[in-house]
Design an enzyme around this catalytic site. Structure first.
Site, PDB file in Angstrom:
ATOM      1  N   ASP A 147       0.809  -1.219   0.000  1.00 33.25           N
ATOM      2  CA  ASP A 147       0.000   0.000   0.000  1.00 33.25           C
ATOM      3  C   ASP A 147       0.846   1.276   0.000  1.00 33.25           C
ATOM      4  O   ASP A 147       2.016   1.269   0.398  1.00 33.25           O
ATOM      5  CB  ASP A 147      -0.877   0.040   1.258  1.00 33.25           C
ATOM      6  CG  ASP A 147      -2.050  -0.916   1.166  1.00 33.25           C
ATOM      7  OD1 ASP A 147      -2.072  -1.781   0.268  1.00 33.25           O
ATOM      8  OD2 ASP A 147      -2.946  -0.799   2.026  1.00 33.25           O
ATOM      9  N   HIS A 178      -6.191   3.416  -3.618  1.00 31.06           N
ATOM     10  CA  HIS A 178      -6.022   3.652  -2.177  1.00 31.06           C
ATOM     11  C   HIS A 178      -6.242   5.141  -1.870  1.00 31.06           C
ATOM     12  O   HIS A 178      -5.649   5.663  -0.933  1.00 31.06           O
ATOM     13  CB  HIS A 178      -4.622   3.191  -1.770  1.00 31.06           C
ATOM     14  CG  HIS A 178      -4.433   2.976  -0.296  1.00 31.06           C
ATOM     15  ND1 HIS A 178      -5.353   2.345   0.515  1.00 31.06           N
ATOM     16  CD2 HIS A 178      -3.395   3.302   0.528  1.00 31.06           C
ATOM     17  CE1 HIS A 178      -4.895   2.299   1.760  1.00 31.06           C
ATOM     18  NE2 HIS A 178      -3.707   2.887   1.796  1.00 31.06           N
ATOM     19  N   HIS A 230      -4.594   9.714   0.770  1.00 31.12           N
ATOM     20  CA  HIS A 230      -4.585   8.898   1.993  1.00 31.12           C
ATOM     21  C   HIS A 230      -5.273   9.571   3.175  1.00 31.12           C
ATOM     22  O   HIS A 230      -4.752   9.575   4.304  1.00 31.12           O
ATOM     23  CB  HIS A 230      -3.146   8.517   2.352  1.00 31.12           C
ATOM     24  CG  HIS A 230      -3.029   7.217   3.090  1.00 31.12           C
ATOM     25  ND1 HIS A 230      -3.192   7.121   4.452  1.00 31.12           N
ATOM     26  CD2 HIS A 230      -2.797   5.956   2.665  1.00 31.12           C
ATOM     27  CE1 HIS A 230      -3.030   5.860   4.822  1.00 31.12           C
ATOM     28  NE2 HIS A 230      -2.796   5.133   3.750  1.00 31.12           N
ATOM     29  N   HIS A 254       3.744  -2.299   3.049  1.00 29.81           N
ATOM     30  CA  HIS A 254       3.783  -0.959   2.459  1.00 29.81           C
ATOM     31  C   HIS A 254       5.061  -0.778   1.648  1.00 29.81           C
ATOM     32  O   HIS A 254       6.129  -1.212   2.068  1.00 29.81           O
ATOM     33  CB  HIS A 254       3.694   0.111   3.550  1.00 29.81           C
ATOM     34  CG  HIS A 254       2.411   0.041   4.326  1.00 29.81           C
ATOM     35  ND1 HIS A 254       2.233  -0.838   5.367  1.00 29.81           N
ATOM     36  CD2 HIS A 254       1.246   0.711   4.176  1.00 29.81           C
ATOM     37  CE1 HIS A 254       0.999  -0.700   5.833  1.00 29.81           C
ATOM     38  NE2 HIS A 254       0.382   0.223   5.136  1.00 29.81           N
TER      39      HIS A 254
HETATM   40 ZN    ZN Z   1      -2.419   3.176   3.372  1.00 39.71          ZN
END
Ligand code: ZN
Length: 279
Positions: free
Chosen positions: A99, A150, A154, A244
């Site tokens: 991510d 995503h 964020h 991530h």
């Molecule tokens: Zn995230």
């Protein structure tokens, strides 16, 4: 490279993948079903997730779920009231997800490792990162990875208006389409903070909500060995792993993948990407 060249390349790749699937490896791909989703251990009492303020330090620890009955939506995408947390499929199937990227400091190393072992993964990208790294999205397309949405920047969606949520999602769909060659079919809420608007708007944009089963907590930089241990301890059929490739120093995440990926493969796991199941 022009967009046309990119799309041609993407189409060729898809045609090749379809041919491979036709000769018998289709079973490696997992179908995701909402019925298979398992709720994480959430507190039994307390205010609804959408209204509960989240501490930044605790936000990634567990997926939150939204509310509302499923409804029919455009493009035959069901409006869910909770995200999918795992995949179903034959055999020992697992999905690796990365991510917050792409980040040119870390994402290429992750792609190199995935290529070395010939496995595909999912990248839930942020629009504001993707727009500056379109070459990395093109590489993900070329190498058969799945790119999900995503959001653009964020944010904590549960604090945004519906129109802001739509904008965050839509702009990111657009940049993914430009760079990757197709619009995303998957969406993941930042911090795992879902609400009804996120499910509804995601479905309107043709995306399924996917959370995760195992959180590596790599964003806390706990040490490479700790990340590897979380993946190995959490490994099980259907598990979706969260890591991530951006948002800070992710060199531990890069090194951990080099360690746990061959171990998972040696244990007989198929590392794959989910196939959409249309309602
Ligand atoms: Zn995230």
């Amino acid at each position: 490279m022009t967009k046309d060249q990119l799309l041609t390349r993407r189409r060729a790749l898809l045609a090749g993948a379809a041919a491979v699937g036709a000769v018998g490896t289709a079973g490696v791909l997992a179908a995701i079903t909402g019925e298979e989703a398992v709720r994480p251990a959430l507190p039994a009492v307390g205010p609804p997730a959408a209204a509960r303020p989240l501490k930044p330090s605790a936000y990634r620890l567990q997926p939150l779920t939204g509310y509302g009955p499923p409804r029919a939506a455009q493009r035959k995408t069901l409006v869910r009231h909770e995200p999918m947390l795992k995949v179903s499929g034959r055999g020992r199937t697992m999905v690796l997800t990365f991510d917050d990227g792409p980040d040119p400091r870390y994402t290429p190393h992750i792609l190199d490792t995935l290529a070395e072992y010939d496995v595909h993964a999912m990248f839930f990208v942020c629009g504001e990162m993707a727009v500056h790294n379109e070459d990395l999205l093109a590489r993900m397309a070329d190498e058969g990875h799945v790119v999900g949405n995503h959001t653009w920047s964020h944010p904590l969606l549960t604090r945004l208006s519906r129109s802001r949520i739509r904008s965050e999602m839509e702009r990111t769909c657009d940049v993914i389409e430009d760079a990757y060659g197709e619009r995303p079919e998957w969406f993941r809420a930042p911090y795992g903070a879902w609400n009804r608007a996120a499910f509804q708007l995601g479905a309107e944009l043709g995306m399924e909500p996917l959370a995760w089963t195992v959180d590596t907590l790599d964003w806390t930089t706990p040490g490479t060995r700790s990340i590897v241990g979380r993946v190995e301890n959490g490994a099980a059929p259907g598990v979706v792993v969260l890591s991530h490739d951006a948002g800070g120093d992710r060199s531990q995440s890069v090194r951990a993948l080099r360690d746990y990926l061959p171990q998972l493969l040696d244990s007989g796991y198929h590392i794959t990407v989910p196939r959409r199941q249309y309602a």
